[in-house]
Every structure is written in structure tokens, then in C-alpha cells.
Design an enzyme around this catalytic site. Structure first.
Site, PDB file in Angstrom:
ATOM      1  N   TRP A   1      -2.271 -22.865  73.183  1.00 35.45           N
ATOM      2  CA  TRP A   1      -2.576 -21.462  72.872  1.00 35.45           C
ATOM      3  C   TRP A   1      -4.068 -21.180  72.988  1.00 35.45           C
ATOM      4  CZ3 TRP A   1      -5.508 -19.042  69.073  1.00 35.45           C
ATOM      5  CH2 TRP A   1      -5.300 -17.670  68.914  1.00 35.45           C
ATOM      6  N   HIS A   2      -4.896 -22.154  72.613  1.00 29.51           N
ATOM      7  CA  HIS A   2      -6.332 -21.926  72.618  1.00 29.51           C
ATOM      8  C   HIS A   2      -6.921 -21.892  74.025  1.00 29.51           C
ATOM      9  CE1 HIS A   2      -6.406 -22.619  68.238  1.00 29.51           C
ATOM     10  NE2 HIS A   2      -7.584 -22.033  68.279  1.00 29.51           N
ATOM     11  N   GLY A   3      -6.318 -22.557  74.974  1.00 28.06           N
ATOM     12  CA  GLY A   3      -6.907 -22.533  76.307  1.00 28.06           C
ATOM     13  C   GLY A   3      -6.017 -23.184  77.342  1.00 28.06           C
TER      14      GLY A   3
END
Length: 469
Positions: A316-318
Site C-alpha cells: 500500500w505504501h509504494g
């Protein structure tokens, strides 16, 4: 548009508050509808400030999820199809370049995914999924009012960077709310504190941090490299928690009460505790919509469930694999801590050692967010160990200015003192009973606000770190 920009502070925010207040003077029957429409309009302008074309994507997502909700009155399973469609939307905009990078490595060709990525797409999609899953799980009913659904998705304080508000938590205030003088006062306090964190701490320390990391291949000594790790840990916390403070304060201006997003995470004695204190709304979202459905700690293999949650957190973060590695690393720490938590030898470890280990692990992980790739991550690790062969260009003393040293001291005092439960209880008691304390507090807030405004006027564009996620 940034919360810490002159345009927002001197034009957008005052105008939105005044018009929202005037709309509140209308009869109760149409008051909420008018206020909601005004907030939708301001939210779309806020979103369009970054890129007008992205508004079409946002409107499409609103119509899509509102329509899926209506259709689910007859075909309930379409809600799950809608969740999948939202996930595919997120992957369509955020992850193709990673897949093409893998393909390029395999085929020795170069291809890129040239497409507009809407700002805050991850947060927007998670709000959409919350609406659909809350209906599916029976937490709420289908909302036939498109204005309320639209405002839930686009409300500008939480639109781009959270906090992530679950639909059933926000539903009541979408339908009926009232802004009190207490709300306005509390909201102003939180907004000023958040603004000061961003402008007076994060932005100033970020300049030195970027300078240090930017010289990783041109020669920095070992103390400077470790200083960069410490500074970035402070920067990402004050930047992100500052945004959350401002968002929570803005919500209060308009009658919305968002959950806390940070509770002194750097006071944690374990990585597990850190994740209960850091980005709380994201952790709550994953716990409710992923961890519990997987079985949580009661069904299936709890270690597998934890691993999946933290892997998804990294994804989700990257889109880069380095973020997946970061998520897995945190997941492994949490799994190990869960396994040894009941061991007698673990309970005997001094709190100071537990705190240092937690802060060390978390801070090392933040290097991923500053470097963004395995190559640069490994390069910086070499700097930390003194293994880069480049001749030194700048030494430690060059970066540790009096201003940086002062801000490190202020951050340390605030994190150590204010994070203590006894201190928090005492401050709360003084705030409720002592007029002297209240007078000192308000004078301090006025000084912070004045200094922050001077910083805003004199500074250049400085986006929030989490905008990229």
C-alpha cells in the site's frame, strides 16, 4: 493545495468556514444539505488545485461506489465485486510501472506507464472500500443520498492523506451535526499545533536531512549518516502527525470528529506497540477489514495473518519492491515479538533497551522512504558503516547547526515528557482547572501561530511526505 500554504490559510480556509457557518443559519431541514454541498464544492476545488484532470477520476469513483451501493439493494454480492473493482483501480494507477520494471529487467527493454496518478489515490480507494464493506457486513445501510456519500469520499481535510475515517464512524455526522464553540476552540488548537510541527520543525529539519541523503554518493562521514537517520525519523513524524493534527482540527471546524492518528509512537517499547500508536487509522482499517476477516488471533494461523497484513501494508505504501521489503521486515518483528512476549527472559529486559531497539528498528526502516530503491538503500547503509570509498566532502559539524541541535532537543523533550501518561493526565487536569495554565497555553499558541505564518510566508513549496502514498 497545502494546509501550510498561504493560499489555504489566508483565503481557502477562512472562506470555507464563513460560508459553512452562514449555511448553518438556515432552517434545520435544509441546513445539513446546504453545508454538505458547500463542503463538496470546496473539497473538489482543493483536489483540483493539484491537477484539474484528476477531478474526473474522483467523480467517477464517487458515482461508481454510490451506484454499487444502490444496486446492492437487489444484488448484495455486487458489493464484493465493487471492492475488487476499487482494488483494481488502485493497482491500475499505482503499480504498473513496477510490473513494467520487472518486465524490462527480464527482456532488456525499457517501457514506462505514462498515466496521471491522482493525489492520495490510496486513501480515496480505502474510503470507498470502507463504504462498501460496511454495507456488506451490516454495519450500516445503503445510503441513497448521493450528497452524503460524495462528502464522505471527498471531504478535503482527510481526502489526500487521512486520517482514514471508516464510513460507519462518519455516517452520523454526515446526516446531522452541529459545530460548537468548544469544537472551534479545540479545532484551532489542534490546527495550530499541527501547523507548527510542519513549518517550524519538519520543514526546517527536512532541509538538512535532504542535504545529507543527497550527498550519500559524494562522501559523508559515519556520524553524519547516523544524524541523517535521526533527523529523518523526526521529520517523517512531525510532518505526518502535523498533517493529521491539522486534519483533525479542520474536521472540528465543520462538526466532524476524527479519531486520533498518532499517540506518541516513539515512546513505544516494541514494534507491535509502535503500530498501535503510529498511523492509527490505517492500522485500524487493516485490522477491521483484513486481519479480522483472515481470522485474527482466533482462527487460522495468527502468524500468517500478521504476515499478510504487513505485506499488504508495504504494498500500500509504494509500488517499489523496497516498500514490500519494509512491510515484511516490520511483520517479522511483530511476529517474533508475539512469539517471545510471554517468555520470562523477555519480560526481564530493561525498558530502556526495549525502547532503544524499537526506535532503532523503526528509524532504520524509514531510510526506505527517503531512498525509495534497493540501490540507494544499500548505498546509505554503506555510509552508516563507513564502507563507501568516496573522499569526504562535508563533516558532521557542518550539518549539526545550532538550529538543528535546538530542534532535536525540543523534539526529544516533547516525545519523552509529553508521551508519559502521568504528564498527560496532569496537563489535562491543569487545562480544566487552572486559568493561569489556560492563559499560558493560549499565549503560547498565539506565538506558535505567528511564527508559523512567518515561516509560511517566507518558505518555498514543501509538500507533505505522505502525499506520495
Amino acid at each position: 493545495m497545502l494546509f501550510s500554504s498561504a493560499t489555504f490559510l489566508f483565503f481557502f480556509l477562512p472562506l470555507s468556514i464563513v460560508l459553512h457557518f452562514l449555511a448553518g443559519l438556515f432552517p434545520k431541514r435544509g441546513r445539513i444539505t446546504l453545508q454538505n454541498l458547500l463542503l463538496i464544492g470546496f473539497s473538489l476545488v482543493f483536489f483540483a488545485w493539484a491537477n484539474v484532470d484528476a477531478v474526473r477520476i474522483l467523480l467517477w469513483l464517487i458515482l461508481l461506489n454510490y451506484g454499487i451501493g444502490l444496486i446492492s439493494l437487489r444484488f448484495r454480492k455486487i458489493l464484493l465485486a465493487g471492492v475488487i473493482l476499487n482494488i483494481l483501480t488502485l493497482f491500475y494507477y499505482k503499480y504498473p510501472n513496477t510490473a513494467m520494471g520487472w518486465w524490462s529487467d527480464l527482456t532488456s527493454t525499457t517501457r514506462t506507464w505514462d498515466i496521471l496518478v491522482p493525489l492520495g489515490i490510496s486513501f480515496i480507494v480505502f474510503h470507498n472500500i470502507s463504504y462498501l464493506l460496511d454495507i456488506y457486513r451490516g454495519k450500516t445501510q445503503v445510503n441513497k443520498n448521493p450528497i452524503e456519500v460524495a462528502l464522505y469520499i471527498v471531504f478535503f481535510p482527510k481526502l489526500i492523506q487521512g486520517p482514514i475515517a471508516k464510513y460507519y464512524d462518519m455516517e452520523g455526522e454526515l446526516k446531522n451535526r452541529k459545530t460548537t464553540l468548544s469544537d472551534m476552540s479545540t479545532g484551532a488548537e489542534r490546527f495550530i499545533i499541527g501547523l507548527a510541527k510542519k513549518v517550524l520543525v519538519a520543514d526546517i529539519l527536512a532541509a538538512t536531512t535532504d542535504d545529507i541523503f543527497g550527498r550519500m554518493y559524494t562522501g559523508i562521514d559515519v556520524p553524519t549518516a547516523w544524524l541523517g537517520v535521526l533527523l529523518y525519523a523526526l521529520v517523517i513524524y512531525t510532518d505526518f502527525s502535523g498533517y493529521s493534527d491539522m486534519a483533525i482540527g479542520l474536521g472540528r471546524f465543520f462538526g466532524f470528529h476524527f479519531q486520533e492518528n498518532f499517540r506518541f509512537p516513539y515512546s513505544s517499547l516494541s514494534v507491535s506497540e509502535f503500530w498501535r500508536r503510529w498511523h492509527i487509522s490505517l492500522g485500524s482499517w487493516f485490522r477491521e477489514y483484513l486481519y479480522f476477516p483472515l481470522g485474527g488471533s482466533r482462527k487460522g494461523n495468527v502468524y500468517f495473518n500478521l504476515f499478510v497484513v504487513f505485506l499488504i501494508t508495504g504494498i500500500w505504501h509504494g509500488s517499489s519492491l523496497i516498500y514490500w521489503f519494509w512491510g515484511i521486515a516490520h511483520g517479522l518483528c511483530v511476529m517474533i515479538e508475539r512469539y517471545i512476549s510471554n517468555k520470562k527472559w523477555y519480560s526481564r529486559i530493561p525498558k530502556a533497551i526495549k525502547w532503544f531497539f524499537t526506535f532503532f528498528v523503526v528509524s532504520m526502516g524509514w531510510i526506505v522512504f527517503q531512498t525509495g530503491s534497493f540501490t540507494d538503500f544499500k548505498g546509505y547503509i554503506k555510509d552508516l558503516l563507513g564502507l563507501n570509498p568516496q573522499p569526504l566532502t562535508y563533516h558532521f559539524a557542518y550539518f549539526l547547526s545550532n538550529r538543528v541541535l535546538f530542534l532535536i532537543f525540543i523534539c526529544a523533550v516533547c516525545l519523552v515528557l509529553l508521551g508519559r501518561k502521568g504528564v498527560q493526565e496532569k496537563l489535562k487536569k491543569w487545562n480544566e482547572t487552572s486559568k493561569v495554565f489556560q492563559a499560558v497555553k493560549y499565549v503560547g499558541l498565539c506565538v506558535l501561530f505567528a511564527l508559523s505564518l512567518m515561516g509560511v510566508v517566507s518558505s518555498t513549496y514543501s509538500p507533505f511526505i505522505y502525499f506520495q502514498f
